[in-house]
Design a protein around this motif. Sequence first.
Motif, mmCIF file in Angstrom:
data_model
loop_
_atom_site.group_PDB
_atom_site.id
_atom_site.type_symbol
_atom_site.label_atom_id
_atom_site.label_comp_id
_atom_site.label_asym_id
_atom_site.label_seq_id
_atom_site.Cartn_x
_atom_site.Cartn_y
_atom_site.Cartn_z
ATOM 1 N N HIS A 123 36.188 2.643 -7.295
ATOM 2 C CA HIS A 123 37.587 2.998 -7.064
ATOM 3 C C HIS A 123 38.412 1.734 -7.272
ATOM 4 N N TYR A 158 29.768 4.303 -8.990
ATOM 5 C CA TYR A 158 31.127 4.823 -8.907
ATOM 6 C C TYR A 158 32.021 3.746 -8.310
ATOM 7 N N VAL A 175 30.756 13.293 -5.346
ATOM 8 C CA VAL A 175 31.375 12.003 -5.071
ATOM 9 C C VAL A 175 32.646 12.304 -4.288
ATOM 10 N N PRO A 200 34.470 5.175 -2.348
ATOM 11 C CA PRO A 200 33.834 6.481 -2.547
ATOM 12 C C PRO A 200 32.461 6.530 -1.887
ATOM 13 N N GLN A 232 36.079 11.033 -2.240
ATOM 14 C CA GLN A 232 37.040 9.932 -2.204
ATOM 15 C C GLN A 232 38.207 10.300 -1.299
ATOM 16 N N LEU A 273 39.076 6.126 -10.745
ATOM 17 C CA LEU A 273 37.777 6.452 -10.176
ATOM 18 C C LEU A 273 36.836 6.559 -11.360
#
Length: 770
Positions: free
Chosen positions: A149, A147, A194, A187, A196, A155
Amino acid sequence: MKRVLSTLAGGILAFSFYLVASPFVAAGDWTHWRGPEQTGVSREQDLPERFSLNPNVPQSNLIWKQPYGGRSTPLIMNGRVFIIDDAGPKGETPEERVLKQERVVAFDADTGKVLWEYRFNVFQSDIVASRLGWTNLAGDPETGNIYAHGTQGFLLCLDRDGKLVWSHSLTEEYGRISGYGGRMASPIVDGDLVIQGMVNASWGDQARGGNRFVAFDKRTGAVVWWSQPGDQVRGTYYSSPVVAVINGERLVISGASDGSVYALKVRTGEKVWGYTFGARAINTSPVVSGNYVYITHGEESPGTNVQGRIICLDAGKVVKGKPTLVWQVDGIKASYASPIIHDDRLYVPDEAGNLHCFDASNGKLIWKFRYGRVVKGSPVWADDKIYLADVNATFLILKPAASQCVRLHKQFFPSTEGTGANVEINGTPAVANGRVYFMTRDEIYCIGKPNHNAKSIPIPARLGAALPVPGAKATHLQIFPADVVLGPGDSQAFKARTYDANGQFLREVKAEWSLPSPPSPPNSKVVIPPLRGEIDPEGQLTTAKELPGQQGIVVAKADGLVARGRVRVAPPLPYKQDFKKVPLERTPGGWINCQGKFIVVEKDGSKVLKKLADNPNPLLCRAYSYMGLPSLTNYTIQADVMGEQKRADLPDMGIVANRYTLELDGNKQRLRILSWEALPRIDKVRAWEWKADVWYRMRLSVHVNGDKAEIRGKVWPRDEKEPADWSIEFDDPLPNREGSPAIYAYATGILDKEPGAAVYYDNVSVTPNK
């Protein structure tokens, strides 16, 4: 229903076992930027005490290197190394700038072979090119997904082979604010979520700018919960969360933009406690040992003019929503690098390159060691050594002892460009399978002993067990999904879930569903109408077909508890908005980042949308307001715009299509096409004289044609005949292939007690290109 509930219960049970020691984590993997214990500690053994950049030197310990530099921490998972960094030419000519992007790259962990790249454009961000890729990746051992950002607000969920699983455009969907300095939170993956953190402003209860946390389903990207533990925003922030189990509650703990550290229940987002210890945003991440939470900052502190503070909190003793302060040390500017906690010692790097070793139980300083001059990256403790870097091109290996610290190795990195300039090192090392991975601005390195064969020490069960208590009472009701975007006439099925006081999932329940009016904004008498549509007894919502854009809430009631979900109806194309049906002092339905920054007013006998110009806060005086889905493409947006003049200032105003902005620059009297102004990646400019208090018509058309985007802009006085030719044109060889239509305004010349130059909009239309 039974099959869905059974699947859900099975997932929760698997999640509960994951709390103790995940069966998916391979030995030696580094899936969180602070390591598997999230404390800056590795259990690896037999690691190098020195290395050389020359692989031909005996015992150089340089396994491999690649010309892929960055500012963050490599992620190591399942035999692969993943990084996020900038892509494209390093030069600053217009031809080079237009090719700059961000990317995620995967390498073979043993050989350094590049396995794949996933590239994406940067747009509508104030972050400069040298600070791309400053967030850290997060890995999920169960699925193998990673993952990211991004600087522009993406994202991304990518599988191990670099294929996109799902994505969100946090900026266009939720009004995420990036700021200038590159300070954005990373994240974290925990169980099926997940999580954030970000500063954002969107609509409804999120219209006002705030530091919020959002949890997504890690497999689908569906929103599970939102949380806003604090109020005031003091700037963008860099603190990234960690997870711990304290007093039976599984918590996500993070610094925030208001100078505080907060703990939220992982599965529900409920605030458990908060502690304010700074006067500005917090940029370091906490570390947790048992019930004790340690965190630092390098700015002013409440009640003192001394900069810098280190605190130890007993999160097992929370009184009136506030953990107990165990000890505090002021005067150490620990601004960006996060501490290490290991064997009752807290290692804190300050921004001037001093490493402080404290007794973790009482805050007593044991020793202090000078290792550098400027520090951004965090240290890592491994094999009785500390690996860390100075920004000024130096990587160090230290040997901490009971009463002192010794430098084992210092490695300087000359510029690969032959200029003699320092090669910055802003990231944190990662340790996995007997090797240490780190990045300079220009390259990624893997060092280790060629004959390494030691096994890592088993990781202690740091998180412990946090299983549901039999017979526990439901104390929290959650709607899933918690936030959706639909079109007119679309449907969405909602579910209601209950949780106990420790945030443990109990069951999916039958609820009473309704569509009431949302709460009015703070200090406002405006009554907001309910969402237009129908919701059946099973939680199936169908929005009204006749209303192109709206927003509202869905409410569920069960077991004496109440939960609210957010619903936005985004206008489809073609779309027209002349503001005639929008009530005064309101904003159009379905628009993002509009409330609180824009307002419908009467002007010259007609309703128009006004960009407010009465607050000098940069988060408010300059704004994009998005009106559609980020997946829209190949369309034309048109709007009538007018700017006031205040003192010597004219505002900036424009329209957006496919993440390109057509802008009238007021004080510089020019017309621009741009996409990422801070670089700028695209900045097509021509002189363009325009006047205050005159309505102009702006038209921006973007057509994605193969490997380029054809961008065409036109501006003319509204009361005059439309010119035949485009006013400004640009062909982008690295196209933004999609993006939400939007309006843009920068209300300049605002003083503390006097408003600045406002902007007005009318007759907005968005139509698909033929």
